[in-house]
Write a protein that holds these residues in place. Structure first.
Motif, PDB file in Angstrom:
ATOM      1  N   ASN A 179     -25.025   5.880  28.493  1.00 33.67           N
ATOM      2  CA  ASN A 179     -25.480   7.092  29.158  1.00 33.67           C
ATOM      3  C   ASN A 179     -24.252   7.895  29.567  1.00 33.67           C
ATOM      4  OD1 ASN A 179     -27.075   8.936  30.332  1.00 33.67           O
ATOM      5  ND2 ASN A 179     -27.509   7.739  32.179  1.00 33.67           N
ATOM      6  N   TRP A 180     -23.782   8.735  28.643  1.00 35.10           N
ATOM      7  CA  TRP A 180     -22.550   9.476  28.899  1.00 35.10           C
ATOM      8  C   TRP A 180     -22.751  10.475  30.024  1.00 35.10           C
ATOM      9  CZ3 TRP A 180     -18.463   7.481  26.750  1.00 35.10           C
ATOM     10  CH2 TRP A 180     -18.609   6.777  25.568  1.00 35.10           C
ATOM     11  N   LYS A 181     -21.776  10.530  30.865  1.00 35.18           N
ATOM     12  CA  LYS A 181     -21.851  11.477  31.979  1.00 35.18           C
ATOM     13  C   LYS A 181     -21.302  12.807  31.501  1.00 35.18           C
ATOM     14  CE  LYS A 181     -20.253  12.189  36.649  1.00 35.18           C
ATOM     15  NZ  LYS A 181     -19.202  11.823  37.596  1.00 35.18           N
ATOM     16  N   THR A 182     -22.162  13.741  31.297  1.00 41.79           N
ATOM     17  CA  THR A 182     -21.717  15.057  30.865  1.00 41.79           C
ATOM     18  C   THR A 182     -22.012  16.048  31.967  1.00 41.79           C
ATOM     19  OG1 THR A 182     -23.835  15.348  29.809  1.00 41.79           O
ATOM     20  CG2 THR A 182     -22.016  14.680  28.403  1.00 41.79           C
ATOM     21  N   SER A 183     -21.003  16.791  32.308  1.00 42.19           N
ATOM     22  CA  SER A 183     -21.187  17.797  33.345  1.00 42.19           C
ATOM     23  C   SER A 183     -20.265  18.958  33.002  1.00 42.19           C
ATOM     24  CB  SER A 183     -20.847  17.218  34.722  1.00 42.19           C
ATOM     25  OG  SER A 183     -19.523  16.777  34.719  1.00 42.19           O
ATOM     26  N   VAL A 184     -20.217  19.910  33.860  1.00 43.51           N
ATOM     27  CA  VAL A 184     -19.309  21.024  33.619  1.00 43.51           C
ATOM     28  C   VAL A 184     -17.883  20.507  33.647  1.00 43.51           C
ATOM     29  CG1 VAL A 184     -20.806  22.845  34.441  1.00 43.51           C
ATOM     30  CG2 VAL A 184     -19.450  21.543  36.067  1.00 43.51           C
ATOM     31  N   LEU A 185     -17.028  21.116  32.837  1.00 43.30           N
ATOM     32  CA  LEU A 185     -15.656  20.652  32.721  1.00 43.30           C
ATOM     33  C   LEU A 185     -14.961  20.774  34.062  1.00 43.30           C
ATOM     34  CD1 LEU A 185     -14.574  22.111  29.299  1.00 43.30           C
ATOM     35  CD2 LEU A 185     -14.984  19.754  29.899  1.00 43.30           C
ATOM     36  N   SER A 186     -14.330  19.668  34.450  1.00 51.67           N
ATOM     37  CA  SER A 186     -13.692  19.681  35.757  1.00 51.67           C
ATOM     38  C   SER A 186     -12.310  20.310  35.649  1.00 51.67           C
ATOM     39  CB  SER A 186     -13.594  18.258  36.287  1.00 51.67           C
ATOM     40  OG  SER A 186     -12.890  17.480  35.360  1.00 51.67           O
ATOM     41  N   ASP A 187     -11.793  20.613  36.778  1.00 47.93           N
ATOM     42  CA  ASP A 187     -10.440  21.146  36.851  1.00 47.93           C
ATOM     43  C   ASP A 187      -9.458  20.077  36.381  1.00 47.93           C
ATOM     44  OD1 ASP A 187      -8.313  22.751  37.464  1.00 47.93           O
ATOM     45  OD2 ASP A 187      -8.192  22.028  39.532  1.00 47.93           O
ATOM     46  N   PRO A 188      -8.590  20.374  35.400  1.00 48.94           N
ATOM     47  CA  PRO A 188      -7.680  19.339  34.911  1.00 48.94           C
ATOM     48  C   PRO A 188      -6.587  18.961  35.897  1.00 48.94           C
ATOM     49  CG  PRO A 188      -7.207  21.429  33.884  1.00 48.94           C
ATOM     50  CD  PRO A 188      -8.462  21.624  34.656  1.00 48.94           C
ATOM     51  N   GLY A 189      -6.616  19.507  37.081  1.00 52.60           N
ATOM     52  CA  GLY A 189      -5.581  19.157  38.040  1.00 52.60           C
ATOM     53  C   GLY A 189      -4.315  19.939  37.760  1.00 52.60           C
ATOM     54  N   ASN A 190      -3.262  19.551  38.424  1.00 51.30           N
ATOM     55  CA  ASN A 190      -2.036  20.312  38.229  1.00 51.30           C
ATOM     56  C   ASN A 190      -1.240  19.732  37.073  1.00 51.30           C
ATOM     57  OD1 ASN A 190      -1.810  18.115  39.780  1.00 51.30           O
ATOM     58  ND2 ASN A 190      -0.349  18.962  41.230  1.00 51.30           N
ATOM     59  N   THR A 191      -1.552  20.176  35.866  1.00 46.59           N
ATOM     60  CA  THR A 191      -0.714  19.843  34.727  1.00 46.59           C
ATOM     61  C   THR A 191       0.426  20.852  34.680  1.00 46.59           C
ATOM     62  OG1 THR A 191      -2.074  21.205  33.325  1.00 46.59           O
ATOM     63  CG2 THR A 191      -2.591  18.887  33.389  1.00 46.59           C
ATOM     64  N   THR A 192       1.448  20.492  33.897  1.00 42.82           N
ATOM     65  CA  THR A 192       2.626  21.355  33.900  1.00 42.82           C
ATOM     66  C   THR A 192       2.566  22.433  32.837  1.00 42.82           C
ATOM     67  OG1 THR A 192       3.733  19.833  32.421  1.00 42.82           O
ATOM     68  CG2 THR A 192       4.109  19.530  34.761  1.00 42.82           C
ATOM     69  N   ILE A 193       1.540  22.383  31.966  1.00 43.60           N
ATOM     70  CA  ILE A 193       1.550  23.282  30.815  1.00 43.60           C
ATOM     71  C   ILE A 193       1.530  24.740  31.241  1.00 43.60           C
ATOM     72  CG2 ILE A 193       0.294  23.951  28.757  1.00 43.60           C
ATOM     73  CD1 ILE A 193      -0.713  21.166  28.561  1.00 43.60           C
ATOM     74  N   TYR A 194       0.671  25.040  32.227  1.00 42.99           N
ATOM     75  CA  TYR A 194       0.526  26.434  32.640  1.00 42.99           C
ATOM     76  C   TYR A 194       1.852  26.980  33.163  1.00 42.99           C
ATOM     77  CZ  TYR A 194      -1.184  30.454  35.207  1.00 42.99           C
ATOM     78  OH  TYR A 194      -1.373  31.716  35.673  1.00 42.99           O
ATOM     79  N   LEU A 212       6.993  30.007  32.562  1.00 44.98           N
ATOM     80  CA  LEU A 212       8.458  30.051  32.615  1.00 44.98           C
ATOM     81  C   LEU A 212       9.047  30.435  31.261  1.00 44.98           C
ATOM     82  CD1 LEU A 212       9.682  27.007  34.712  1.00 44.98           C
ATOM     83  CD2 LEU A 212      10.095  29.404  35.134  1.00 44.98           C
ATOM     84  N   LEU A 213       8.418  29.946  30.181  1.00 43.64           N
ATOM     85  CA  LEU A 213       8.961  30.200  28.846  1.00 43.64           C
ATOM     86  C   LEU A 213       8.946  31.675  28.496  1.00 43.64           C
ATOM     87  CD1 LEU A 213       7.795  27.515  26.299  1.00 43.64           C
ATOM     88  CD2 LEU A 213      10.088  28.126  26.928  1.00 43.64           C
ATOM     89  N   ILE A 214       7.961  32.414  28.995  1.00 41.97           N
ATOM     90  CA  ILE A 214       7.927  33.831  28.632  1.00 41.97           C
ATOM     91  C   ILE A 214       8.404  34.728  29.766  1.00 41.97           C
ATOM     92  CG2 ILE A 214       6.155  33.657  26.853  1.00 41.97           C
ATOM     93  CD1 ILE A 214       4.185  34.590  29.008  1.00 41.97           C
ATOM     94  N   THR A 215       8.937  34.145  30.831  1.00 40.74           N
ATOM     95  CA  THR A 215       9.537  35.009  31.862  1.00 40.74           C
ATOM     96  C   THR A 215      11.028  34.706  32.006  1.00 40.74           C
ATOM     97  OG1 THR A 215       8.784  33.436  33.514  1.00 40.74           O
ATOM     98  CG2 THR A 215       7.432  35.393  33.172  1.00 40.74           C
ATOM     99  N   ASP A 216      11.350  33.615  32.680  1.00 41.18           N
ATOM    100  CA  ASP A 216      12.762  33.350  32.978  1.00 41.18           C
ATOM    101  C   ASP A 216      13.553  32.962  31.733  1.00 41.18           C
ATOM    102  OD1 ASP A 216      12.095  33.862  35.489  1.00 41.18           O
ATOM    103  OD2 ASP A 216      12.493  31.870  36.314  1.00 41.18           O
ATOM    104  N   TYR A 217      12.903  32.210  30.843  1.00 38.06           N
ATOM    105  CA  TYR A 217      13.649  31.649  29.721  1.00 38.06           C
ATOM    106  C   TYR A 217      13.295  32.332  28.410  1.00 38.06           C
ATOM    107  CZ  TYR A 217      14.790  27.999  33.019  1.00 38.06           C
ATOM    108  OH  TYR A 217      15.242  27.319  34.113  1.00 38.06           O
ATOM    109  N   VAL A 218      12.862  33.580  28.463  1.00 39.96           N
ATOM    110  CA  VAL A 218      12.348  34.196  27.251  1.00 39.96           C
ATOM    111  C   VAL A 218      13.455  34.424  26.227  1.00 39.96           C
ATOM    112  CG1 VAL A 218      12.527  36.538  28.149  1.00 39.96           C
ATOM    113  CG2 VAL A 218      10.866  36.041  26.388  1.00 39.96           C
ATOM    114  N   LEU A 219      14.664  34.717  26.704  1.00 38.54           N
ATOM    115  CA  LEU A 219      15.763  34.963  25.758  1.00 38.54           C
ATOM    116  C   LEU A 219      16.099  33.686  24.984  1.00 38.54           C
ATOM    117  CD1 LEU A 219      17.810  36.959  24.713  1.00 38.54           C
ATOM    118  CD2 LEU A 219      19.380  36.156  26.458  1.00 38.54           C
TER     119      LEU A 219
END
Lengths: 166, 103
Positions: A114-129, A134-141
């Motif tokens: 009985n798989w628990k399916t619900s609305v996607l939860s917040d992935p927490g604080n991952t570093t990707i965002y 940073l990649l397109i602001t401070d380190y864009v050059l």
């Protein structure tokens, strides 16, 4: 000594022991495969340090790319002739039975759970965002320069390694 | 055993760096030297990420680790192309034997 420490010592042991194996093994193919375990251990250390995206990139680029390149280099520059490549089959019936039972158990598990399916939860604080920002602001050059560098490296590698036209 | 902190990660990185140096110095095969260089780059990455985690520098260390991985990929591609060319010219990749730029 909590779980974090135990996992750290495990991955540190994997990294260092296989690192020793890389530098000490006489057989270069064994060294290359031990390098895989070293990279794997380093990936675990990255995860322990909270660098989830870097860990994934490590798996994709190092294990999936650089290690394969190194193995290609090993195989193209060593005369490996003693390995006889067989492609016969053996233990067909036990394998079919085992795999069939395994697949049956797996499928019935998938079906009956009985798989628990619900609305996607917040992935927490991952570093990707934050990394992406940073990649397109401070380190864009540096980011753009690295793009050009990769292009140059690609063209350079292709032009160095190509065969001369006779 | 004491709690895992910055020192532990730095020690692992130091051991890995030393192993890489050992491979670069002692091995004769050019591809083994490349593997040593990969070990060195990995240990540098561990240092960057460990300081990024414990040193309160934000994510700059992780960005640098990402750039190092990209550079390592470019370096491996170019180096292996050169190694293949050397093999085509000298019929081995023993870096002690190769002392001429041209035949």
């Amino acid at each position: 000594m909590n779980l974090y420490d135990i996992i750290f010592y495990l991955f540190a042991a994997i990294t260092i022991i296989s690192g020793f194996a890389v530098v000490s093994s006489k057989n270069i193919v064994h060294a290359a495969f031990n390098l895989l375990f070293t990279f794997f251990g380093v990936t675990g250390i990255y995860v322990l340090l909270g660098a989830d995206f870097i860990a994934v990139v490590q798996v994709i680029v190092y294990i999936g790319g650089i290690l394969i390149l190194l193995l290609f280099g090993v195989m193209l520059t060593n005369k490996i002739t003693s390995v006889d490549i067989k492609s016969g089959t053996l233990h067909v019936i036990p394998a079919v039975l085992g795999v069939g039972i395994f697949a049956g158990v797996l499928i019935s598990l998938m079906y009956t759970t009985n798989w628990k399916t619900s609305v996607l939860s917040d992935p927490g604080n991952t570093t990707i965002y934050n990394l992406g920002k940073l990649l397109i602001t401070d380190y864009v050059l540096i980011f753009e320069l690295l793009g050009i560098l990769l292009l140059v490296a690609l063209i350079g590698a292709a032009s160095i390694a190509r065969r001369e036209k006779d | 055993m004491l709690h895992v902190g910055l020192h532990h990660f730095l020690i692992v990185s130091a051991v890995l760096f030393s192993l890489g140096i050992y491979a670069v110095v002692t091995r004769k095969n050019a591809i083994m030297v490349l593997m040593g260089i990969e070990l060195i780059l990995n240990s540098a990455n561990i240092n960057f990420i460990a300081f990024s985690r414990f040193g309160n520098f934000g994510l700059g260390g992780q960005i640098m680790a990402l750039f190092i991985i990209i550079l390592a990929a470019a370096e491996a591609a170019i180096a292996l192309a050169i190694v293949l060319n050397v093999y085509k010219t000298f019929a081995n990749v023993d870096i002690d034997e190769i002392n001429k730029l041209k035949e």
